[in-house]
Design a protein around this motif. Structure first.
Motif, PDB file in Angstrom:
ATOM      1  N   PHE A 177      31.965  42.067  11.733  1.00  0.00           N
ATOM      2  CA  PHE A 177      32.686  41.277  12.715  1.00  0.00           C
ATOM      3  C   PHE A 177      33.983  40.729  12.141  1.00  0.00           C
ATOM      4  O   PHE A 177      34.012  40.195  11.027  1.00  0.00           O
ATOM      5  CB  PHE A 177      31.807  40.135  13.225  1.00  0.00           C
ATOM      6  CG  PHE A 177      30.519  40.619  13.846  1.00  0.00           C
ATOM      7  CD1 PHE A 177      30.539  41.265  15.068  1.00  0.00           C
ATOM      8  CD2 PHE A 177      29.310  40.454  13.197  1.00  0.00           C
ATOM      9  CE1 PHE A 177      29.364  41.721  15.644  1.00  0.00           C
ATOM     10  CE2 PHE A 177      28.130  40.909  13.755  1.00  0.00           C
ATOM     11  CZ  PHE A 177      28.155  41.548  14.990  1.00  0.00           C
ATOM     12  N   ARG A 178      35.055  40.846  12.928  1.00  0.00           N
ATOM     13  CA  ARG A 178      36.387  40.516  12.451  1.00  0.00           C
ATOM     14  C   ARG A 178      36.502  39.071  11.962  1.00  0.00           C
ATOM     15  O   ARG A 178      37.037  38.811  10.887  1.00  0.00           O
ATOM     16  CB  ARG A 178      37.404  40.780  13.572  1.00  0.00           C
ATOM     17  CG  ARG A 178      38.844  40.513  13.171  1.00  0.00           C
ATOM     18  CD  ARG A 178      39.783  40.874  14.310  1.00  0.00           C
ATOM     19  NE  ARG A 178      39.629  42.269  14.700  1.00  0.00           N
ATOM     20  CZ  ARG A 178      40.256  42.809  15.754  1.00  0.00           C
ATOM     21  NH1 ARG A 178      41.038  42.067  16.522  1.00  0.00           N
ATOM     22  NH2 ARG A 178      40.071  44.086  16.035  1.00  0.00           N
ATOM     23  N   ASN A 179      36.011  38.106  12.757  1.00  0.00           N
ATOM     24  CA  ASN A 179      36.164  36.700  12.373  1.00  0.00           C
ATOM     25  C   ASN A 179      35.418  36.384  11.083  1.00  0.00           C
ATOM     26  O   ASN A 179      35.872  35.577  10.261  1.00  0.00           O
ATOM     27  CB  ASN A 179      35.684  35.788  13.500  1.00  0.00           C
ATOM     28  CG  ASN A 179      36.624  35.784  14.696  1.00  0.00           C
ATOM     29  OD1 ASN A 179      37.793  36.166  14.569  1.00  0.00           O
ATOM     30  ND2 ASN A 179      36.127  35.357  15.845  1.00  0.00           N
ATOM     31  N   GLU A 180      34.257  37.004  10.898  1.00  0.00           N
ATOM     32  CA  GLU A 180      33.495  36.769   9.673  1.00  0.00           C
ATOM     33  C   GLU A 180      34.195  37.376   8.467  1.00  0.00           C
ATOM     34  O   GLU A 180      34.234  36.776   7.382  1.00  0.00           O
ATOM     35  CB  GLU A 180      32.085  37.343   9.837  1.00  0.00           C
ATOM     36  CG  GLU A 180      31.277  36.628  10.899  1.00  0.00           C
ATOM     37  CD  GLU A 180      29.983  37.341  11.256  1.00  0.00           C
ATOM     38  OE1 GLU A 180      29.268  36.836  12.157  1.00  0.00           O
ATOM     39  OE2 GLU A 180      29.680  38.385  10.645  1.00  0.00           O
ATOM     40  N   SER A 181      34.784  38.554   8.641  1.00  0.00           N
ATOM     41  CA  SER A 181      35.521  39.172   7.541  1.00  0.00           C
ATOM     42  C   SER A 181      36.765  38.360   7.187  1.00  0.00           C
ATOM     43  O   SER A 181      37.131  38.243   6.019  1.00  0.00           O
ATOM     44  CB  SER A 181      35.919  40.602   7.904  1.00  0.00           C
ATOM     45  OG  SER A 181      34.790  41.437   7.919  1.00  0.00           O
ATOM     46  N   ARG A 182      37.414  37.805   8.207  1.00  0.00           N
ATOM     47  CA  ARG A 182      38.580  36.956   7.940  1.00  0.00           C
ATOM     48  C   ARG A 182      38.195  35.757   7.075  1.00  0.00           C
ATOM     49  O   ARG A 182      38.952  35.345   6.193  1.00  0.00           O
ATOM     50  CB  ARG A 182      39.183  36.477   9.263  1.00  0.00           C
ATOM     51  CG  ARG A 182      39.986  37.541   9.992  1.00  0.00           C
ATOM     52  CD  ARG A 182      40.442  37.037  11.353  1.00  0.00           C
ATOM     53  NE  ARG A 182      41.311  37.990  12.022  1.00  0.00           N
ATOM     54  CZ  ARG A 182      41.630  37.931  13.299  1.00  0.00           C
ATOM     55  NH1 ARG A 182      41.147  36.943  14.061  1.00  0.00           N
ATOM     56  NH2 ARG A 182      42.427  38.834  13.830  1.00  0.00           N
ATOM     57  N   ARG A 183      37.012  35.203   7.334  1.00  0.00           N
ATOM     58  CA  ARG A 183      36.571  34.045   6.555  1.00  0.00           C
ATOM     59  C   ARG A 183      36.289  34.452   5.101  1.00  0.00           C
ATOM     60  O   ARG A 183      36.578  33.703   4.168  1.00  0.00           O
ATOM     61  CB  ARG A 183      35.336  33.431   7.214  1.00  0.00           C
ATOM     62  CG  ARG A 183      34.982  32.042   6.709  1.00  0.00           C
ATOM     63  CD  ARG A 183      34.322  31.202   7.796  1.00  0.00           C
ATOM     64  NE  ARG A 183      33.187  31.858   8.402  1.00  0.00           N
ATOM     65  CZ  ARG A 183      31.931  31.710   7.963  1.00  0.00           C
ATOM     66  NH1 ARG A 183      31.697  30.944   6.911  1.00  0.00           N
ATOM     67  NH2 ARG A 183      30.931  32.316   8.560  1.00  0.00           N
ATOM     68  N   ALA A 184      35.714  35.638   4.920  1.00  0.00           N
ATOM     69  CA  ALA A 184      35.475  36.130   3.561  1.00  0.00           C
ATOM     70  C   ALA A 184      36.793  36.316   2.818  1.00  0.00           C
ATOM     71  O   ALA A 184      36.943  35.894   1.660  1.00  0.00           O
ATOM     72  CB  ALA A 184      34.702  37.446   3.612  1.00  0.00           C
ATOM     73  N   LEU A 185      37.764  36.946   3.493  1.00  0.00           N
ATOM     74  CA  LEU A 185      39.049  37.213   2.840  1.00  0.00           C
ATOM     75  C   LEU A 185      39.842  35.925   2.608  1.00  0.00           C
ATOM     76  O   LEU A 185      40.557  35.804   1.611  1.00  0.00           O
ATOM     77  CB  LEU A 185      39.859  38.197   3.684  1.00  0.00           C
ATOM     78  CG  LEU A 185      39.269  39.611   3.753  1.00  0.00           C
ATOM     79  CD1 LEU A 185      40.028  40.459   4.766  1.00  0.00           C
ATOM     80  CD2 LEU A 185      39.288  40.276   2.380  1.00  0.00           C
ATOM     81  N   ALA A 186      39.698  34.958   3.509  1.00  0.00           N
ATOM     82  CA  ALA A 186      40.361  33.667   3.301  1.00  0.00           C
ATOM     83  C   ALA A 186      39.794  32.966   2.072  1.00  0.00           C
ATOM     84  O   ALA A 186      40.535  32.332   1.303  1.00  0.00           O
ATOM     85  CB  ALA A 186      40.191  32.783   4.542  1.00  0.00           C
ATOM     86  N   THR A 187      38.486  33.088   1.863  1.00  0.00           N
ATOM     87  CA  THR A 187      37.861  32.491   0.683  1.00  0.00           C
ATOM     88  C   THR A 187      38.342  33.187  -0.584  1.00  0.00           C
ATOM     89  O   THR A 187      38.627  32.536  -1.595  1.00  0.00           O
ATOM     90  CB  THR A 187      36.328  32.581   0.781  1.00  0.00           C
ATOM     91  OG1 THR A 187      35.905  32.017   2.025  1.00  0.00           O
ATOM     92  CG2 THR A 187      35.667  31.833  -0.367  1.00  0.00           C
ATOM     93  N   VAL A 188      38.435  34.507  -0.530  1.00  0.00           N
ATOM     94  CA  VAL A 188      38.968  35.250  -1.674  1.00  0.00           C
ATOM     95  C   VAL A 188      40.397  34.803  -1.971  1.00  0.00           C
ATOM     96  O   VAL A 188      40.775  34.591  -3.128  1.00  0.00           O
ATOM     97  CB  VAL A 188      38.921  36.764  -1.408  1.00  0.00           C
ATOM     98  CG1 VAL A 188      39.678  37.526  -2.491  1.00  0.00           C
ATOM     99  CG2 VAL A 188      37.478  37.247  -1.340  1.00  0.00           C
TER     100      VAL A 188
END
Length: 306
Positions: free
Chosen positions: A177-188
């Motif tokens: 899911f796009r929003n969940e991946s965005r959160r992962a990449l924001a954390t990175v």
């Protein structure tokens, strides 16, 4: 049969199932299909291997030690002492479809405690293409089995002792899911420049085991869903028995009946890492606990792990 003996039997089942799956990986029948998850149509790499694998593993487990039900069939009253097998699909379906080696076959065993709460107590994670297996059972420690040519090496695993984000090696996971991946990449992005490296390999079961054996100092992934439970449960036992830590990003315990932002650590890097994850948690109202508070919460989880 005690849990150590049972884990060895389950390892044999996973190895046989994994050999069949490895042969299937070379078969061009793997296709990209659409699947409904959470009301959203998402791309999914699939083949007949998942149904074949589950059918074989469930049958073999039932012969070894039958239990009341399987994890995905839970319904009605659960009594203390009830046990439930949890059998996953291939963990790392995209890696499997793209002929990468990092995919696994997983089996775990859940048990209900005196309060009717269900926790995993045994887990096996087998990576057929790597000829690598991790297994653990409550109170028995965690074992890594590596096979090279005709030799087999069995060794207990322990996490790294690296206590700082500086020069650490982390790993993270992403979502369909796009929003969940965005959160992962924001954390990175928040962590950029602090670790020596942040890797993205997967799957979750193998990433958890690689924290347990010290390959990574920590691993994190947002919004692991119900279909991820088999992989998370199998890897969690290995991590716990190796004396690593597993929690949600806000520091609370894993809930085996809902989605979780998960983080696995070597248990000494937590104080530096957890504030970054708490800031991106899907439950921002929960304050970030200290390491002592996280340990205390883990000690409150009866009667599985201290």
């Amino acid at each position: 049969m005690d849990l150590r003996q049972l884990a060895s039997k389950v390892e044999e089942v996973c190895r046989t199932a994994g050999n069949h799956a490895l042969r299937e990986q070379l078969n061009p029948s793997v296709t990209k299909t659409s699947r409904e998850r959470g009301g959203i149509s998402v791309g999914h790499y699939a083949s007949d291997i998942d149904s074949h694998l589950q059918q074989y593993v469930m049958g073999a487990l039932n012969e070894i030690e039958p239990h009341k039900s399987y994890w995905d069939e839970l319904a009605g009253e659960v009594r203390p002492g009830d046990r439930f097998w949890c059998v996953g699909n291939v963990d790392g379906s995209i890696n499997f479809a793209r002929n990468l080696s990092e995919w696994t076959v997983t089996v775990s065993l859940f048990e209900a405690n005196d309060m009717g709460e269900i926790y995993p107590i045994l887990g096996v994670v087998h990576a057929p293409a790597l000829d690598l297996t991790y297994m653990a059972a409550r109170g028995q420690g965690a074992i890594r089995v590596r096979r090279l040519l005709t030799t087999e090496k069995r060794e207990r695993v322990i996490p790294s002792t690296w206590p700082h984000l500086s020069d650490s090696v982390l790993c993270f996971g992403m979502s369909y899911f796009r929003n969940e991946s965005r959160r992962a990449l924001a954390t990175v992005n928040d962590l950029t420049g602090k670790p020596a490296d942040i890797k993205r390999i997967g799957p979750v079961s193998l990433d958890l085991c690689k924290v347990a054996d010290g390959t990574y100092d920590a691993y994190f992934e947002p919004s692991l869903h119900s279909w991820d439970i088999p992989a998370v449960a199998a890897g969690a036992i290995v991590l716990w028995e190796a004396q690593g830590h597993l929690s949600r990003w806000d520091g609370s315990l894993i809930n085996w009946h809902e989605a979780n932002d998960i983080v696995a650590t070597n248990a000494v890097i937590d104080d530096e890492l957890m504030p970054y994850l708490a800031a991106r948690s899907d439950n921002p109202t929960v304050s970030n606990p200290s390491n002592d508070e996280r340990i205390a919460r883990t000690q409150e989880m009866p009667p599985i792990y201290e």
